[in-house]
Structures are given as structure tokens and as C-alpha cells.
Design a protein around this motif. Structure first.
Motif, short mmCIF file in Angstrom:
data_model
loop_
_atom_site.label_atom_id
_atom_site.label_comp_id
_atom_site.label_asym_id
_atom_site.label_seq_id
_atom_site.Cartn_x
_atom_site.Cartn_y
_atom_site.Cartn_z
N TRP A 140 0.83 -1.21 0.00
CA TRP A 140 0.00 0.00 0.00
C TRP A 140 0.86 1.26 0.00
CZ3 TRP A 140 0.05 3.83 3.72
CH2 TRP A 140 0.65 3.52 4.94
N GLN A 141 2.08 1.17 0.53
CA GLN A 141 2.96 2.34 0.56
C GLN A 141 3.49 2.70 -0.83
OE1 GLN A 141 5.71 0.92 3.66
NE2 GLN A 141 4.88 2.52 4.99
N VAL A 145 -3.57 -1.01 -3.84
CA VAL A 145 -4.68 -0.98 -2.89
C VAL A 145 -4.89 -2.39 -2.31
CG1 VAL A 145 -7.07 -0.28 -2.53
CG2 VAL A 145 -5.70 0.84 -4.27
N SER A 146 -3.97 -2.81 -1.49
CA SER A 146 -4.08 -4.10 -0.80
C SER A 146 -3.24 -4.03 0.46
CB SER A 146 -3.62 -5.25 -1.70
OG SER A 146 -2.22 -5.21 -1.89
N ASN A 147 -3.34 -5.08 1.27
CA ASN A 147 -2.65 -5.10 2.55
C ASN A 147 -1.50 -6.10 2.54
OD1 ASN A 147 -2.38 -4.21 5.25
ND2 ASN A 147 -3.38 -6.05 6.00
N ARG A 148 -0.97 -6.39 1.35
CA ARG A 148 0.06 -7.42 1.23
C ARG A 148 1.43 -6.92 1.68
NH1 ARG A 148 -0.10 -8.87 -4.84
NH2 ARG A 148 -0.25 -6.59 -4.92
N THR A 178 -0.53 9.70 6.09
CA THR A 178 -1.21 10.96 5.80
C THR A 178 -1.72 11.01 4.37
OG1 THR A 178 0.82 12.11 5.13
CG2 THR A 178 0.24 12.16 7.46
N ARG A 179 -1.24 10.11 3.53
CA ARG A 179 -1.65 10.06 2.12
C ARG A 179 -1.53 8.62 1.67
NH1 ARG A 179 1.46 10.49 -2.68
NH2 ARG A 179 0.26 11.20 -4.49
N PHE A 180 -2.66 8.01 1.33
CA PHE A 180 -2.63 6.57 1.05
C PHE A 180 -3.76 6.20 0.09
CE2 PHE A 180 -4.58 7.72 5.08
CZ PHE A 180 -5.89 7.27 4.92
N PRO A 213 -5.05 3.57 8.18
CA PRO A 213 -4.22 3.56 6.97
C PRO A 213 -3.34 2.32 6.90
CG PRO A 213 -4.17 5.72 8.00
CD PRO A 213 -4.88 4.80 8.96
N GLY A 214 -3.31 1.69 5.73
CA GLY A 214 -2.45 0.53 5.54
C GLY A 214 -3.05 -0.78 5.99
#
Length: 221
Positions: A140-141, A145-148, A178-180, A213-214
Motif C-alpha cells: 500500500w505504501q 490498494v491491498s494489505n500485502r 497521511t496520504r494513502f 491507513p495501511g
């Protein structure tokens, strides 16, 4: 996968060949690239194949995944059904000797057998390559758009690239708390969703929690 291939093409690379055991995906590769897609990475005669500048490989991750057999107390890693492929991929790489390679695996591989398979891959490749490893890449960083969480191993041939390959640095994350990216960034209208993916059952709504976030924001099951 095919998404990696599309990204590579957009970045200016020209595919020469691929490997894929699924016949449908193999056909998709050929339709997209107009190049051969071999059936089995570990049965192909790589010494007779065209050498490439960059080789991208992502072997089956089930035996290294947190949801896989190893973390349930069963055989995993190289002892699993497909886990051996992660270490075996070193052989075709050393046969082909691309200028650079990128290997992808779930970051939890470092917790399987104390990371011995990961260390073996890096050690064998480091004889001919400047090897760099990013143990935990939170997708995601980087806009996915996933949590992998993924591990990347990157290498540059010492003879073909030289000391420049030793100075490689992994790119810094693009997003933070702050931005994701969020689900709406990739959402499509219901009428564009194929019918077989529409769920008609009544979902079980979960107790509401504010999103973080994340992390996946699960609202129903």
C-alpha cells in the motif's frame, strides 16, 4: 504475472519469453506479447534460450505464506508441495545469466525455517551478482490498494553491470499514513462487474471500526 508484464512493457522493456503452467494465462501472455510462453520453468532447456536483460520471477508462495501449511504446524517451505520452486529458480537464473533479476516472495518466508531458504537463494546468486534484499515491502505504501507484504530480491551481474550494480537502492515509499490509496481508487460501477462475481447472499455486517491507513477495512463477511 501478466500485470508485471504490462508494467514492464509500459516501462520500455520488450518481452522475449515467459513461463506459465496455466494454459489460459499462457495464452494470454502470447496474445499480449506475441512471444513464446513455456509451460514449465523447471523442465525447459534454458541453455538454448535467448538471454534477457532483466528476468522477473515470482514462484508459488503458498508454502511460505502466513495462511499456508508451515504456520499451521505442517510441512512448508521447501518441504511443501510447491515451496521447493523458490530455491530451485536459482538454477535457471545462473544458466541464463541475465544482466539483472527481480525475485518476489511473501515476506513471511523469512520466518519459515528461520529464513534458511531465503539465505540460500541470496548466497548462491551472490557469487555472480550484487544482491540486494528488501525484507518487507508494504504494497500500500507504493500505491497498491491491498494489505500485502512482499520481499524483493534484486541482483545485478558483477561482470556485465560492474560496481554500479552494488550501488542500487530500493525506491522510497510513495504513500504514508497521511496520504494513502483507498478502495475507491480502483472501484468500478456494479454494472461493469462480471455476473459471476456478484454476491446475492445477504452479508453479515461486522461491528463498525474506524479505518486505519495501511490495513484492510473489513465491514462485512
Amino acid at each position: 504475472g501478466l500485470l508485471d508484464t504490462m508494467a514492464s512493457i509500459r516501462a520500455g522493456f520488450t518481452p522475449l519469453w515467459g513461463t506459465e503452467c496455466c494454459p489460459v494465462k499462457r495464452s494470454m501472455w502470447t496474445d499480449l506479447t506475441h512471444t513464446p510462453c513455456h509451460h514449465d520453468t523447471f523442465k525447459h532447456e534454458w541453455s538454448k534460450e535467448k538471454r534477457v536483460t532483466l528476468l522477473k520471477s515470482g514462484q508459488v508462495c503458498v508454502d511460505y505464506s502466513l495462511s499456508g501449511p508451515y504456520f499451521r504446524g505442517e510441512p512448508g517451505g521447501r518441504e511443501g508441495e510447491t515451496g521447493w520452486m523458490f530455491t530451485a529458480q536459482v538454477d535457471p537464473i545462473l544458466t541464463l545469466r541475465p544482466k539483472a533479476f527481480v525475485l518476489e516472495m511473501v515476506s513471511s518466508a523469512l520466518r519459515v525455517h528461520d529464513g534458511s531458504e531465503v539465505e540460500e537463494v541470496c548466497s548462491r546468486l551472490s557469487e555472480h551478482y550484487h544482491v540486494h534484499r528488501q525484507d518487507e515491502c508494504r504494497t500500500w505504501q507504493y500505491g497498491d490498494v491491498s494489505n500485502r507484504s512482499r520481499m524483493f530480491i534484486v541482483g545485478f551481474d558483477k561482470n556485465q553491470v560492474g560496481e554500479e550494480g552494488a550501488r542500487f537502492k530500493f525506491p522510497s515509499p510513495t504513500y504514508d499514513t497521511t496520504r494513502f490509496p483507498i478502495a475507491v481508487d480502483v472501484a468500478i460501477p456494479d454494472y461493469d462487474v462480471p455476473e459471476q462475481y456478484i454476491i446475492n447472499d445477504t452479508p453479515f455486517m461486522l461491528q463498525w471500526h474506524d479505518p486505519h491507513p495501511g490495513r484492510l477495512h473489513k465491514i462485512a463477511s
